[in-house]
Design a protein around this motif. Structure first.
Motif, short mmCIF file in Angstrom:
data_model
loop_
_atom_site.label_atom_id
_atom_site.label_comp_id
_atom_site.label_asym_id
_atom_site.label_seq_id
_atom_site.Cartn_x
_atom_site.Cartn_y
_atom_site.Cartn_z
N LEU A 200 65.56 -5.45 52.83
CA LEU A 200 65.27 -4.01 52.29
C LEU A 200 66.70 -3.30 52.81
CD1 LEU A 200 62.15 -2.93 54.29
CD2 LEU A 200 62.32 -3.47 51.78
N ASP A 201 67.60 -3.81 53.44
CA ASP A 201 68.78 -3.14 53.53
C ASP A 201 69.87 -3.60 52.49
OD1 ASP A 201 68.28 -1.75 56.05
OD2 ASP A 201 69.08 -3.32 57.23
N TYR A 202 69.59 -4.77 52.18
CA TYR A 202 70.18 -5.49 50.90
C TYR A 202 69.99 -4.62 49.64
CZ TYR A 202 73.00 -9.37 53.03
OH TYR A 202 73.87 -10.18 53.57
N TRP A 203 68.62 -4.53 49.42
CA TRP A 203 68.14 -3.82 48.11
C TRP A 203 68.75 -2.39 48.22
CZ3 TRP A 203 66.19 -4.40 43.67
CH2 TRP A 203 65.61 -3.58 43.04
N SER A 204 68.85 -1.80 49.34
CA SER A 204 69.46 -0.32 49.35
C SER A 204 70.78 -0.53 49.04
CB SER A 204 69.13 0.19 50.84
OG SER A 204 69.64 1.43 50.74
N ASP A 205 71.33 -1.34 49.60
CA ASP A 205 72.74 -1.52 49.15
C ASP A 205 73.29 -1.72 47.70
OD1 ASP A 205 73.57 -1.18 51.62
OD2 ASP A 205 73.86 -3.43 52.38
N LEU A 206 72.05 -2.58 47.19
CA LEU A 206 72.20 -2.87 45.74
C LEU A 206 72.06 -1.67 44.64
CD1 LEU A 206 72.21 -5.04 43.36
CD2 LEU A 206 69.70 -5.17 43.50
N THR A 207 71.14 -0.88 45.43
CA THR A 207 70.89 0.21 44.29
C THR A 207 72.07 1.26 44.43
OG1 THR A 207 69.40 1.01 46.08
CG2 THR A 207 68.27 0.02 44.36
N THR A 208 72.84 1.08 45.53
CA THR A 208 73.86 2.06 45.59
C THR A 208 75.06 1.51 45.48
OG1 THR A 208 73.82 1.75 47.90
CG2 THR A 208 72.71 3.54 47.42
N ASN A 209 75.00 0.35 44.89
CA ASN A 209 76.37 -0.22 44.41
C ASN A 209 76.75 0.16 43.00
OD1 ASN A 209 77.80 -2.92 42.98
ND2 ASN A 209 78.10 -3.19 45.32
N TYR A 210 78.02 0.49 42.86
CA TYR A 210 78.37 0.88 41.51
C TYR A 210 78.36 -0.15 40.67
CZ TYR A 210 81.42 3.74 38.38
OH TYR A 210 81.96 4.40 37.36
N GLY A 211 78.94 -1.07 40.76
CA GLY A 211 79.19 -2.37 39.74
C GLY A 211 77.87 -3.21 39.55
#
Length: 272
Positions: A136-147
């Motif tokens: 879930l943390d990785y998914w949160s990081d993905l959705t806020t990753n600019y690239g």
């Protein structure tokens, strides 16, 4: 997120149980009986039981019976949803099963059904390896990753939105190519083939541009040109040149939009 081989094998076990239960050990007479009798069919519950035992056995730990039970119950719920959809679809197209819309909806329900099963399997696997919170943390990081979001947006734009735009732009030429269809002749067998081919072409081109493989785009264009040339040589009549011009316009619009979106995507990624 590092995944060990011991953790990864659990996912393989869950996927194997699903594959065996949903495809190899689900027989045609079971499927027909479930569609005919729905909730009154004993095979609906036999099928869920098969998934319970396969999951339990392949996991190899008797204390994980509750995991197998969870998968069996969720599988039953998803199957009830799919069968209800299939029954309504079969009723709506009882006299016209050759309609392309029927096949399209059957495929859509099948893909949704399998996607829901796989989501449950993935969630169960993450729970078993105690990585659900990490995922879930990785998914949160993905959705806020600019690239990452830029690339996902580029792929989203390259598919249906561009198809709709091209369809609108070329509509006047589509009307010129339309000819009367004889009675009782189905002229819609490949209605959506061009749309899907175009989306796949744009996905490939966008992927090549993001990967920096610009030279490979030429091979794709050359391959399609050879295919169209071969097809035109097998056809006769004055409509061939008009159809070729229409296809060429659509192809250039499709390739051009993919290249522009890909170039803009790379420009945004390089500016970060």
């Amino acid at each position: 997120m590092y995944i060990s081989s011991a953790q990864f094998i659990i996912l393989i076990q869950l996927l194997l149980a699903h594959t065996l239960g949903d495809f190899h050990l689900q027989f045609n007479d079971w499927v027909k009986d479930k569609e005919d009798r729905f909730l009154r069919s004993k095979y609906l519950y036999f099928h869920a039981a098969v998934h319970f035992f396969l999951t339990w056995i392949l996991l190899g730990e008797w204390k994980l019976w509750y995991i197998a039970l969870f998968i069996a119950i969720t599988h039953l719920g998803i199957d009830i949803w799919k069968i209800s959809k299939d029954r309504r679809l079969n009723s709506a197209y009882r006299t016209n099963r050759k309609d392309p819309a029927y096949s399209h909806k059957k495929l859509k329900y099948f893909l949704l059904d399998q996607s829901m099963h796989l989501i449950i399997i993935l969630a169960v696997w993450l729970f078993l390896i105690e990585r659900l919170d990490t995922a879930l943390d990785y998914w949160s990081d993905l959705t806020t990753n600019y690239g990452a979001m830029t690339i996902l947006t580029a792929y989203a734009l390259c598919t249906l939105p561009v198809s709709i735009i091209i369809n609108i732009v070329t509509r006047k030429w589509q009307m010129q190519l339309q000819t009367p269809v004889p009675p009782n002749v189905n002229d819609n067998d490949l209605d959506n083939a061009g749309m899907w081919i175009g989306m796949l072409e744009r996905i490939i081109i966008l992927t090549l541009i993001i990967a920096g493989q610009y030279e490979s785009i030429g091979f794709l264009i050359a391959a399609k040109s050879l295919l169209r040339f071969s097809e035109n040589n097998q056809q006769n009549g004055s409509s061939v040149s008009k159809k070729s011009e229409y296809i060429l316009i659509g192809t250039l619009l499709s390739y051009g939009s993919a290249i522009i979106i890909g170039a803009l995507c790379n420009l945004i990624l390089k500016s970060t």
